[in-house]
Design an enzyme around this catalytic site. Structure first.
Site, PDB file in Angstrom:
ATOM      1  N   HIS A 199       3.107  -4.268  18.758  1.00  0.00           N
ATOM      2  CA  HIS A 199       3.284  -5.967  19.630  1.00  0.00           C
ATOM      3  C   HIS A 199       2.654  -5.793  20.913  1.00  0.00           C
ATOM      4  CE1 HIS A 199       5.881  -6.592  16.076  1.00  0.00           C
ATOM      5  NE2 HIS A 199       4.926  -7.494  16.097  1.00  0.00           N
ATOM      6  N   GLU A 444       5.683  -8.653   3.529  1.00  0.00           N
ATOM      7  CA  GLU A 444       6.025  -7.480   4.522  1.00  0.00           C
ATOM      8  C   GLU A 444       5.932  -6.356   4.148  1.00  0.00           C
ATOM      9  OE1 GLU A 444       5.606  -9.005   8.750  1.00  0.00           O
ATOM     10  OE2 GLU A 444       7.049 -10.204   8.080  1.00  0.00           O
ATOM     11  N   ASP A 468       3.712  -4.357   8.557  1.00  0.00           N
ATOM     12  CA  ASP A 468       4.710  -3.980   8.073  1.00  0.00           C
ATOM     13  C   ASP A 468       4.594  -3.533   6.532  1.00  0.00           C
ATOM     14  OD1 ASP A 468       6.654  -4.517   9.919  1.00  0.00           O
ATOM     15  OD2 ASP A 468       6.788  -6.274   9.993  1.00  0.00           O
ATOM     16  N   CYS A 515      -2.598 -11.334   7.515  1.00  0.00           N
ATOM     17  CA  CYS A 515      -2.993 -11.627   8.924  1.00  0.00           C
ATOM     18  C   CYS A 515      -2.325 -10.679   9.737  1.00  0.00           C
ATOM     19  CB  CYS A 515      -1.752 -12.895   8.578  1.00  0.00           C
ATOM     20  SG  CYS A 515      -0.567 -13.262   8.764  1.00  0.00           S
TER      21      CYS A 515
END
Ligand code: PEP
Ligand code: MG
Length: 554
Positions: A199, A444, A468, A515
């Protein structure tokens, strides 16, 4: 400074995030383990000098806490800033200071005295069984960390107004540390650990900040040393020779010129719909963390927001945001998006996004543990606060709700039930909302991909979270830099899962976007177009190139 000039030149290799270059002084932000590591070298031979060392560190921590108080007041509000006022009070608490002094007089080093006094006070607070006082244990640990860091004698990235722009060097930056950083002070990031899909990397990319992750440990004596960071090649040159600097700056200027020129030509495409040669229309949306990124998204041609990572709102705070705080944040995004569709993902906390005040259990394998929708369904009040805030904000724009980390239709049904419950409550309270708000989920996990057909009947839309999906399909931790190449080489299983989902969802008349970071991978755009993907959502700086690439697709 003279000592730094004498340090030898160092050339290091990491994984580059965003393609640009930057140059400037390094500034070290030492993590917990290193701060604690220093404890072993502390001398306890002279109690009076040891006490002076601890006092100086306490004063330094007090200054940092005051600066954080001011910053938090400005950025998140008076109520949330309260925590730093409490830190200030604890740092000057007479009983605590006496306990530390006594430990030093017993012959302990400053670090050990600090730890011992904090531990005793924490035990005492816990024994009182008062929830307010128990919560102060976390504050005690927080201030202990700040004092330890000051004892190391290594400058922490304090974000004070006089911090010159720098390249931040950290072991790793947690997402909450990252959101608190003052972006105007950052020339770039370098982290010892981390990977392209962490992240921190995602944030750096979104901010357009040159960054390197997974570079390995750097000797802290290089704190303050001048460095050249090239994110395109993944290299960091510390204490470069004059000639090397000259070549670097010349190349940087040339690249800026090329970026300006290509930017100008790409910008001509900005307001044209993204169409392949065969006429397949792909919606180009942006991924953002909060309202402050909306302008960047719109100016890069975003037709909507495909992913608002709502947990970033929680990460910057010291306690749970109220429904009102969330409502204000979402309403601001809705208004600024001027009727364009905005997908708000409900909280994805846990795994690598730990938020201390959630008090989530320590887990052996947090990525496979209590995270995202699992936390929300286990804490319906927390979930409903989010859903109510999104619903209320939907009265002022085109919002959609999206659930992360789904593995079963039951999770979707339970969430839908809570959403309907929130709608009924708001209706009874006379608060306006969009009754037809779209409700979607992320794919995910391999489980969600495999169940796409069943899930298609339960929601309005899907978005593939490739970051993920990749880690759970390849059994490869997305945070581990050792696996970056392996992940890059093995995208086929993920593409097959996407194909499977797209087919099932389209047959059911549904809609599917992507995304995760793969959405911006130009090597895959043709394949996504062939699969009939309806939307690609990426960080704003990636959108123009993606638009141009779609135009080149068959
Ligand atoms: C993903 O997993 O691809 C995703 C978009 O979510 P995050 O990166 O926030 O986990
Ligand atoms: Mg994800």
């Amino acid at each position: 400074m003279d000592a730094q000039i004498a340090l030898p030149r160092l050339l290091l290799q990491g994984i580059g995030i965003s393609k640009s270059k930057t140059a400037g002084p390094l500034r070290f932000f030492l993590p917990k383990e290193q701060a604690q590591g220093q404890k072993r070298v502390a001398s306890a031979s002279d109690p009076s000098s040891e006490w002076k060392r601890l006092q100086a560190a306490l004063e330094e921590a007090q200054r940092r806490s005051d600066a954080l108080l001011l910053q938090a007041r400005e950025r998140v509000g008076e109520q949330e800033a309260e925590i730093f006022r409490i830190h200030g009070m604890l740092l000057s608490d007479e009983d605590l200071l006496d306990a530390m002094r006594r430990e030093i007089e017993r012959g302990l080093a400053a670090e050990e005295a600090l730890q011992s006094a904090i531990r005793d006070f924490s035990i005492l607070l816990r024994q009182l069984e008062d929830p307010y006082l128990s919560a102060r244990v976390a504050d005690l640990e927080d201030i202990a960390e700040q004092v330890r860091s000051a004892l190391c004698g290594t400058a922490e990235y304090t974000l004070s107004a006089d911090t010159p722009p720098c390249i931040l060097v950290a072991d790793d930056l947690s997402p909450s540390q990252t959101v608190l950083l003052d972006r105007s002070k950052l020339l770039g990031f370098v982290t010892f650990r981390g990977s392209a899909n962490s992240h921190t990397a995602i944030l750096a990319r979104a901010m357009g900040i040159p960054a390197l992750v997974g570079i390995g440990r750097i000797d802290p004596r290089y704190d303050g040393a001048f460095a050249l960071l090239n994110a395109a090649t993944g290299s960091l040159s510390i204490c470069p020779a004059e000639e090397e600097k000259h070549i670097f700056f010349k190349a940087q200027e040339q690249e800026r010129q090329i970026t300006r020129d290509t930017g100008d030509s790409l910008r001509r495409l900005l307001h044209q719909p993204a169409l392949t040669a065969s006429g397949h229309r792909i919606l180009l949306y942006a991924n953002i963390g909060d309202a402050s990124e909306v302008d960047a998204a719109l100016s890069e041609g975003a037709e909507g927001i495909g992913l608002l990572r709502s947990e970033f709102l929680y990460l910057g705070l010291q306690g749970y945001p109220s429904e009102e705080t969330l409502f204000q944040a979402y309403a601001e995004v809705a208004t600024r998006m001027q009727g364009k569709r905005t997908v708000i993902r409900t909280l994805d906390v846990g795994a690598d996004k730990q938020i201390p005040y959630f008090g989530l259990p320590r887990e052996e394998n947090p990525a496979l543990g209590f995270r995202a929708i699992r936390v929300c369904l286990a804490r319906p009040a927390l979930f409903k606060t989010q859903l109510r805030a999104i619903l209320r904000a939907s009265a002022g724009g085109r919002l959609a709700v999206m659930l992360p980390f789904v593995i079963s239709p039951e999770e979707v049904a339970q969430s839908r039930q809570l959403l309907e419950e929130c709608k009924r409550e708001l209706e009874a309270e006379g608060k306006p909302f969009d009754g037809g708000i779209e409700f979607g989920i992320m794919i995910e996990t391999p489980a969600a991909a495999i169940l796409s057909r069943e899930l298609a009947g339960t929601v309005d839309f899907f978005s593939i979270g490739t970051n993920d999906l990749l880690q759970y399909t390849l059994a490869a931790d997305r945070q581990n830099p050792l696996l970056a190449e392996l992940c890059d080489r093995n995208t086929e299983p993920i593409l097959r899962l996407i194909e499977m989902s797209a087919k099932a969802i389209h047959e059911a008349g549904g809609w599917i976007g992507i995304c995760g970071e793969m959405a911006a991978d130009l090597r895959l755009t043709q394949r996504f177009a062939d699969l009939g993907i309806d939307e690609l959502s990426a960080s704003p700086p990636a959108l123009l190139a993606l638009r141009a690439k779609i135009a080149e697709c068959r």
